[in-house]
Scaffold this motif. Structure first.
Motif, short mmCIF file in Angstrom:
data_model
loop_
_atom_site.label_atom_id
_atom_site.label_comp_id
_atom_site.label_asym_id
_atom_site.label_seq_id
_atom_site.Cartn_x
_atom_site.Cartn_y
_atom_site.Cartn_z
N GLY A 168 96.02 90.40 23.17
CA GLY A 168 95.07 90.25 22.19
C GLY A 168 93.76 91.89 22.98
N SER A 169 94.11 92.40 23.53
CA SER A 169 92.97 93.16 23.90
C SER A 169 92.57 94.42 22.62
CB SER A 169 93.73 94.14 25.07
OG SER A 169 94.77 94.72 25.16
N ASN B 91 98.86 91.00 28.20
CA ASN B 91 97.36 91.06 26.85
C ASN B 91 97.41 91.66 25.35
OD1 ASN B 91 94.59 90.63 26.99
ND2 ASN B 91 94.03 92.11 28.25
N ILE C 257 67.23 93.12 19.67
CA ILE C 257 68.57 93.97 19.15
C ILE C 257 68.63 94.26 19.88
CG2 ILE C 257 68.75 95.07 16.64
CD1 ILE C 257 66.85 93.46 15.63
N ARG C 258 68.55 95.30 20.52
CA ARG C 258 68.90 96.62 21.48
C ARG C 258 69.64 95.96 22.28
NH1 ARG C 258 63.98 101.30 21.91
NH2 ARG C 258 63.35 101.20 19.72
N ALA D 107 90.93 88.32 25.46
CA ALA D 107 90.51 88.38 24.01
C ALA D 107 89.70 87.56 23.35
CB ALA D 107 91.72 89.94 23.68
N SER E 211 71.82 99.24 20.30
CA SER E 211 72.42 98.36 20.89
C SER E 211 73.90 98.11 21.13
CB SER E 211 72.26 96.35 20.42
OG SER E 211 73.19 96.93 18.99
N ARG E 212 74.68 99.70 20.05
CA ARG E 212 75.51 99.79 20.13
C ARG E 212 76.31 100.03 21.32
NH1 ARG E 212 78.25 95.98 17.54
NH2 ARG E 212 77.77 96.91 15.45
N GLU F 13 77.83 101.28 27.78
CA GLU F 13 77.75 101.52 28.91
C GLU F 13 78.76 100.18 29.94
OE1 GLU F 13 76.84 104.86 29.84
OE2 GLU F 13 76.32 105.54 27.77
N VAL F 14 78.33 99.48 29.72
CA VAL F 14 79.30 98.31 30.33
C VAL F 14 79.78 97.60 30.01
CG1 VAL F 14 75.99 97.28 30.99
CG2 VAL F 14 77.44 96.71 28.71
N GLY F 15 80.26 96.25 30.55
CA GLY F 15 81.55 95.88 30.10
C GLY F 15 82.93 96.34 30.19
N ASN F 16 83.54 95.93 29.07
CA ASN F 16 85.73 95.85 29.38
C ASN F 16 85.83 97.34 28.56
OD1 ASN F 16 85.81 94.16 30.77
ND2 ASN F 16 87.81 92.95 29.14
N GLN G 253 76.13 99.13 24.59
CA GLN G 253 77.77 97.92 24.86
C GLN G 253 78.10 99.18 25.24
OE1 GLN G 253 77.04 95.10 24.71
NE2 GLN G 253 79.25 95.34 25.52
N PHE H 209 80.23 103.26 11.90
CA PHE H 209 79.32 102.42 10.78
C PHE H 209 78.20 101.62 11.03
CE2 PHE H 209 78.64 97.92 9.35
CZ PHE H 209 78.73 98.07 8.26
N ASP I 87 83.89 89.75 28.67
CA ASP I 87 83.85 91.29 28.17
C ASP I 87 82.61 92.63 28.16
OD1 ASP I 87 86.58 90.41 28.86
OD2 ASP I 87 86.96 91.47 26.79
N PHE I 88 81.56 91.30 27.79
CA PHE I 88 80.33 92.72 27.36
C PHE I 88 79.19 92.85 28.05
CE2 PHE I 88 82.50 90.45 23.62
CZ PHE I 88 83.21 91.65 23.08
N VAL I 89 79.39 92.36 29.45
CA VAL I 89 78.11 92.16 30.82
C VAL I 89 79.51 92.58 31.71
CG1 VAL I 89 77.03 90.51 29.78
CG2 VAL I 89 78.56 89.97 31.48
N ASP I 90 78.70 93.03 33.34
CA ASP I 90 79.35 93.72 34.01
C ASP I 90 79.62 93.07 35.27
OD1 ASP I 90 80.07 96.58 33.26
OD2 ASP I 90 77.75 96.90 33.46
N GLN J 185 73.81 89.22 17.45
CA GLN J 185 73.03 89.93 16.29
C GLN J 185 73.45 88.31 15.28
OE1 GLN J 185 73.60 93.61 16.28
NE2 GLN J 185 72.11 94.33 17.57
N ASN K 291 71.49 93.08 22.30
CA ASN K 291 72.32 91.97 21.13
C ASN K 291 71.59 91.01 20.73
OD1 ASN K 291 74.74 94.12 21.81
ND2 ASN K 291 74.95 93.12 23.18
N TRP L 75 87.73 99.37 18.00
CA TRP L 75 86.93 98.44 17.21
C TRP L 75 85.57 99.08 17.40
CZ3 TRP L 75 83.53 95.03 18.27
CH2 TRP L 75 82.75 94.49 17.47
N PHE L 76 85.01 99.19 18.75
CA PHE L 76 84.03 99.65 19.42
C PHE L 76 83.20 101.10 18.74
CE2 PHE L 76 80.48 97.14 21.85
CZ PHE L 76 81.18 96.60 22.14
#
Lengths: 159, 450
Positions: free
Chosen positions: B40-41, B38, A122-123, A143, B86-87, B92-95, B90, B55, A59-62, A152, A125, B48-49
């Motif tokens: 779980g999504s 789904n 870290i940037r 999920a 990093s947050r 910018e990509v993914g689900n 993140q 945070f 879910d965290f990569v394209d 991290q 992840n 959360w993100f």
């Protein structure tokens, strides 16, 4: 004389580098006698372990991405872990999750040190990112398992 | 009541099958829909993100504040700076990125936060990162904080709307599950009732069958006793009467008047007829109980048949019927019990004669064909209806009850014929045309052909 000097400098550098090596992962569990056991790793110590690599989507990569690092179960090899154990994983920002030990025994879950053959900052992840082989196991593409891929990572408690 | 309910057994079973099928189909559909839900999504979703971004902004602010008070080192600031980086990266990509686009969230505030990080990247990582700069960065994020909160609320709102939809679908699925469970429970109860009824009825039927069997057994015993009575109480005096009449008729006693002689003749004929009936009854009983004994020998079937025809002449005369020989192949030999074969032929001939019309003709033939001797006895009587052909060999069966009155007989003759034929492993067939007559064919294996 010069060579002796060079030797001392080298020893001093090695000692310094040893003491300066930064701990990136702490694992706390128990040994065979039931006593608390704490093992720390710096990045070099993790690198010398057997590395497992696979390409997976999550879910965290394209796109499908290559991850490599030691198997999580190899990191726990020196601990006494029951079949019902739970692992509490903590991230750099103190975020915590729990995963059942069965994930680690049933699947090749790795503590990735590299993404696409490069260390992760870290940037990005990094430096340690728990990765499940989702592409090899379609049943994990939910999920729930995506949420267990904590990044991290700094600490593991075996419970 | 039970029996009436049981009449609907198959209807109930069909209903059960249909109900269970429907429940199964519903559950399969439900399972498919649940997989598509789904749920779980919701756990690691965009809410959360974006909350995590808030945070981590607060953590960075906290680090900057403490740094400006000299309570935190540059490394602490640097680490929280990188974590926030990093947050935001993140997002910018993914689900999560896809989901935020789907929710139509304005990403400006996150882009602006990233711009701030990029602008301060060099300074934060520099060893001489100053307190003023830390306070400046703190102030910038303090301004953004409110917008981040607003954005998080929008994501939460969109997520709740989606959750609502999910919740409604989950509710509908729960209803389906409840309905399917009730259907399965209902069908199981119905099935239980059917099996219970089945068991009750089966027990009842078994009980009735047992009762019938006992009745039949009792009837069989009664019949055997009756046969014994016939044998002793009827046959013995009959033999005695018959012998006396024969003596009277032979003339060894003083001559009687013509009328008395006629009466004795009538008495003797009836006595013979009655004796025949009694003999047939006893024979049938012996066949049924397997007590009939046979003396198989090689016999001249042709001679036996000719003799039987001769013997039947006087009986044929009494019915004004002519028995004619229609090609009897000579010296055809078969393995048989002569007495029984004579009985078989006498029965068939007397039947043919009895059921022929007055002035009619009974034709008898014997031929050999493919190692078998085939005897045919043909009459020109009224014939046997098609539906009766299979029943004529049953005991006491007669084609028409009026036959019994018109022609006499007990309906045992053909039954005896069939038993004798079976005992000889011969074959009997009948061809008949209503109004034209009947032909019986009996085929035996020829003795010398073996």
């Amino acid at each position: 004389m010069n060579s002796l000097k060079l030797f001392f400098i080298l020893v001093a550098w090695l000692c310094a580098s040893q003491t300066l090596a930064e701990t990136v992962l702490t694992i706390t569990g128990s040994d065979a006698s039931g006593s608390v056991k704490v093992v720390t790793f710096d990045i070099e110590e993790l690198k010398v372990l057997d590395q497992t690599s696979f390409v997976t989507i999550h879910d965290f990569v394209d796109e499908p991405t290559l991850f490599s690092g030691p198997l999580l179960r190899d990191l726990l090899a020196n601990f006494t872990v029951s079949d019902e154990a739970t692992l509490q994983l903590t991230a750099l920002n103190q975020y915590q999750i729990e995963i059942p030990i069965s994930d680690v025994t049933n699947f090749d879950v790795i503590v990735a040190l590299e993404m696409n053959n490069a260390p992760m900052s870290i940037r990005q992840n990094g430096p340690l990112w728990v990765i499940y082989p989702l592409s090899d196991h379609p049943e994990l593409q939910t999920a729930v398992y995506n949420s267990r891929m904590i990044w991290q990572l700094i600490d593991i408690q075996v419970r | 009541m039970t029996a009436r309910l049981f009449q609907y057994k198959w209807a109930i079973i069909s209903l059960v099958v249909f109900g269970l099928g429907y429940a199964g189909f519903s559950l399969v559909g439900m399972h498919r829909e649940m997989a598509g839900l789904n749920m779980g999504s919701l756990a690691g979703g965009p809410v959360w993100f974006v909350t995590s971004v808030e945070f981590d902004v607060l953590r960075l602010e906290n680090a900057l504040y403490r740094y400006s008070e000299d309570r935190y080192g540059a490394d602490d600031v640097h680490q929280t700076f990188d974590i926030l980086w990093s947050r935001l990266a993140q997002l910018e990509v993914g689900n999560t990125h896809d989901k935020l686009l789907e929710y139509d969230i304005d990403m400006t505030v996150y882009e602006r936060s990233m711009d701030v990080l990029i602008a301060y990247d060099d300074r934060v990582t520099s060893p001489d990162f100053g307190v003023d700069e830390a306070q400046e960065l703190f102030a910038l994020f303090d301004q953004i904080n409110g917008e981040l909160r607003m954005s998080s609320l929008k994501v939460l709102e969109a997520s709740i709307a989606e959750t609502n939809d999910l919740r409604l679908r989950a509710l509908s699925l729960a209803k389906t599950a409840l309905f399917a469970s009730l259907t399965i429970a209902g069908m199981s109860i119905l099935l239980l009732i059917v099996f219970r009824l089945d068991s009750i009825l089966t027990r009842r039927i078994l009980f009735e069958k047992e009762a019938l069997l006992q009745e039949a057994y009792a009837a069989d015993i009664a019949k055997s006793q009756f046969i014994a009575v016939i044998n002793h109480e009827l046959r013995t005096p009959l033999t005695s009467i018959s012998a006396s009449l024969a003596l009277l008729k032979s003339g060894s006693l003083p001559q009687m008047s013509g009328t008395a002689g006629d009466l004795i003749g009538i008495a003797e004929r009836n006595c013979i007829a009655l004796k025949k009936i009694v003999d047939d009854l006893l024979d049938i009983e012996r066949f049924a109980s397997g007590k009939m004994e046979f003396d198989f020998q090689e016999i001249n079937f042709s001679d036996a048949l000719i003799q039987a025809i001769e013997d039947s002449k006087s009986y044929a005369d009494s019915y004004s019927v002519e028995v004619s020989v229609n090609n009897i192949e000579p010296d055809v030999r078969v393995i048989a019990d002569l007495a029984r074969i004579n009985q078989l032929m006498a029965n068939l001939l007397s039947n043919a004669i009895k059921f022929s019309n007055a002035g009619g003709q009974v034709q008898v033939s014997l031929s050999t064909e493919s190692g078998r001797a085939v005897m045919a006895i043909k009459d020109n009587g009224r014939g046997i209806p098609q539906k009766e052909k299979t029943r004529i060999f049953e005991r006491f069966h007669q084609v028409d009850s009026s036959d019994r009155r018109e022609r006499g007989g007990t309906g045992l003759g053909l039954s005896v014929v069939k038993e004798i034929t079976d005992a000889h492993q011969a074959e009997i067939t009948v061809q008949s045309q209503l109004g034209e007559g009947t032909t019986f064919y009996i085929s035996f294996s020829i003795a010398n052909s073996c």
